[in-house]
Design a protein around this motif. Structure first.
Motif, short mmCIF file in Angstrom:
data_model
loop_
_atom_site.label_atom_id
_atom_site.label_comp_id
_atom_site.label_asym_id
_atom_site.label_seq_id
_atom_site.Cartn_x
_atom_site.Cartn_y
_atom_site.Cartn_z
N VAL A 71 0.85 -1.19 0.00
CA VAL A 71 0.00 0.00 0.00
C VAL A 71 0.88 1.25 0.00
CG1 VAL A 71 -1.98 -1.08 1.13
CG2 VAL A 71 -0.13 -0.12 2.53
N ARG A 72 0.30 2.35 -0.43
CA ARG A 72 1.05 3.60 -0.58
C ARG A 72 1.71 4.06 0.71
NH1 ARG A 72 0.10 6.90 -5.13
NH2 ARG A 72 -1.29 5.92 -6.64
N GLU B 98 1.45 -8.46 0.11
CA GLU B 98 0.25 -8.32 -0.70
C GLU B 98 -0.63 -7.21 -0.15
OE1 GLU B 98 -2.13 -11.83 -0.56
OE2 GLU B 98 -2.26 -11.84 1.63
N ARG B 99 -1.64 -6.86 -0.89
CA ARG B 99 -2.59 -5.84 -0.46
C ARG B 99 -3.80 -6.55 0.14
NH1 ARG B 99 -6.78 -2.63 -3.08
NH2 ARG B 99 -6.76 -0.49 -2.29
N GLU C 104 -8.08 -3.10 2.56
CA GLU C 104 -7.27 -1.89 2.63
C GLU C 104 -8.03 -0.68 2.10
OE1 GLU C 104 -4.59 -1.29 4.01
OE2 GLU C 104 -3.50 -3.16 4.23
N ASP D 77 -6.30 1.96 1.21
CA ASP D 77 -5.34 2.59 0.30
C ASP D 77 -5.75 2.37 -1.16
OD1 ASP D 77 -3.18 4.19 0.19
OD2 ASP D 77 -1.76 2.73 0.99
N SER D 78 -5.48 3.36 -1.99
CA SER D 78 -5.84 3.27 -3.40
C SER D 78 -4.83 2.42 -4.17
CB SER D 78 -5.91 4.66 -4.02
OG SER D 78 -4.67 5.34 -3.87
N SER D 79 -5.23 1.98 -5.33
CA SER D 79 -4.40 1.12 -6.16
C SER D 79 -3.15 1.84 -6.64
CB SER D 79 -5.20 0.64 -7.36
OG SER D 79 -4.38 -0.03 -8.28
N GLN E 149 -1.50 0.61 -9.49
CA GLN E 149 -1.27 -0.10 -10.73
C GLN E 149 -0.41 0.69 -11.70
OE1 GLN E 149 -2.15 -3.25 -11.18
NE2 GLN E 149 -1.03 -3.22 -13.12
N TRP F 198 3.28 0.60 -10.52
CA TRP F 198 3.85 -0.73 -10.72
C TRP F 198 4.17 -0.95 -12.20
CZ3 TRP F 198 5.77 -3.03 -6.81
CH2 TRP F 198 5.15 -3.07 -5.57
#
Length: 394
Positions: A220-221, A249-250, A254, A256-258, A260, A263
């Motif tokens: 997560v961020r 892993e997330r 959560e 928290d925002s993605s 993607q 990554w």
């Protein structure tokens, strides 16, 4: 501190360990549960359902599940959870309720107080309020901690800084709070020889000659992953032998925002040198493949992953925040950098990648410090000792 074998025996206690999600129970609380069971105490665990519940039950742990939302605004879910907990506590008649994680701890203490549980213990694994939070949010969470403190017989913090903060903000009186630190299994988290290291790297498709920077955390961020990915792409251009290993892993719940986009961008630039291993039960093996450990979080309690890395004789680059700065001695066992500062993070990692001798030196000092301060057995023994003493007077 007393070892379990040295602590005076006390009558068997019926204890409930309560947290929000199964991940917390699986990764943070089982050593304490095991220590209590070894003392002859009856321990029941309560948390939300999840993929770890089945294996833990098969291993012999007594676990009940109730939906506990991690969103503060899910008021109806919170109300239903509190009613369920109240009825459960009334039926089970626990001697001790030990609560963890913010929302479960708040609901659990209220339900436990209403149900008449004789002794309510709270462990703050890291207060939800932190530097950088908006003033009104900071004040709100301090206020909520103060309210819940009125329902708490004794509190543990993992970092001493959190203990001092709790006293300063009148969340706990000095005589009703103790900093217990954090700990890991010293036998499991130990340095490995080069042949073992290379075998693990081979499984991960990492060359034996690579320099591996790694992190173990929830993906997560707020763990500083955006800054770490930015640092990785910069360092990847300078050091072609540098690999970056992300373990974790997330959690589905959560807030928290993605990430993607971040990554994808890093993956395009680093290719096979960016390795996303996902959740791994063999964290010590993953750390054995690393040369440098990094945790650039925005907030922490007393991060166990840093202690695990220190036990593995890895130098640590972390942010200068509560908990992390208590574990990492800057310029001795690792390097501390400002929060949300990708440039400073890049510079710190570059120092260690470019100077293997410095990395090994800092890693060696880190292991010495971890062995002196963070043996899991002592941390568990101290909690059991304090709870035993408090239960006599409950």
């Amino acid at each position: 501190m007393l070892d379990l074998a040295e602590s005076p025996r006390c009558p068997s206690l019926k204890v409930c360990q309560l947290c929000t999600v199964d991940f917390t129970l699986r990764t943070l609380l089982l050593p304490l549960v095991d220590g209590m069971v070894e003392r002859g105490w009856q321990v029941t665990c309560v948390c939300s359902d999840g993929k770890f519940i089945g294996p833990m039950r098969e291993a012999g742990y007594r676990i009940f599940t109730v939906p506990i939302s991690r969103r503060m605004t899910d008021f109806w879910t919170h109300f239903l959870a509190m009613i369920w907990l109240y009825r459960f506590f009334r039926r089970e008649k626990f001697d001790v309720l030990h609560v963890h994680t913010p929302i479960a701890a708040f609901l659990g203490r209220l339900a436990g107080w209403l149900a008449g549980v004789p002794l309510i213990i709270y462990t703050a694994h890291g207060f939800h309020f932190h530097d950088g939070m908006r003033k009104w949010q900071y004040g709100l969470f301090v206020f909520l901690e103060r309210i819940a403190a009125k329902l708490t017989d004794f509190s543990f913090t993992q970092s001493d800084e959190d203990r001092q903060t709790a006293i300063k903000y009148r969340i706990a009186r000095q005589e009703k709070i103790a900093a217990i630190g954090n700990g890991v299994d010293v036998d499991l988290f130990a340095p490995v020889d080069s042949s073992t290291k290379n075998l693990i790297r081979e499984e991960l498709c990492i060359p034996s000659t690579a320099v591996v920077v790694g992190i173990v955390c929830r993906m997560v961020r707020e763990k500083g992953l955006v800054e770490l990915l930015e640092a990785a792409t910069t360092l990847g251009r300078v050091f072609p032998e540098a690999y970056f290993l992300f373990v974790g892993e997330r959690i589905p719940s959560e807030r928290d925002s993605s990430m993607q986009v971040e990554w994808q961008s890093a993956s395009e630039q680093l290719g096979s040198r960016l390795i996303m291993a996902g959740y791994r039960p063999d964290v010590s093996r993953m750390m054995a493949a690393m040369d440098v450990f990094c945790l650039p979080s925005y907030r922490e309690g007393m991060p166990r992953s840093i202690i695990e890395a220190m036990m593995m004789a890895l130098p640590v680059v972390a942010t200068n925040i509560r908990g992390s700065r208590e574990e990492v001695v800057n310029e001795q066992t690792g390097l501390l950098v400002p929060v949300r500062n990708a440039y400073a993070l890049t510079q710190a990692l570059e120092r260690l990648i470019a100077d293997p001798a410095l990395s090994r030196y800092m890693g060696g000092l880190g292991r010495q410090r971890a062995l002196e301060l963070y043996d899991e057995r002592r941390v568990v023994a101290r909690q059991i000792e304090i709870i035993s003493t408090r239960s006599v007077h409950a």
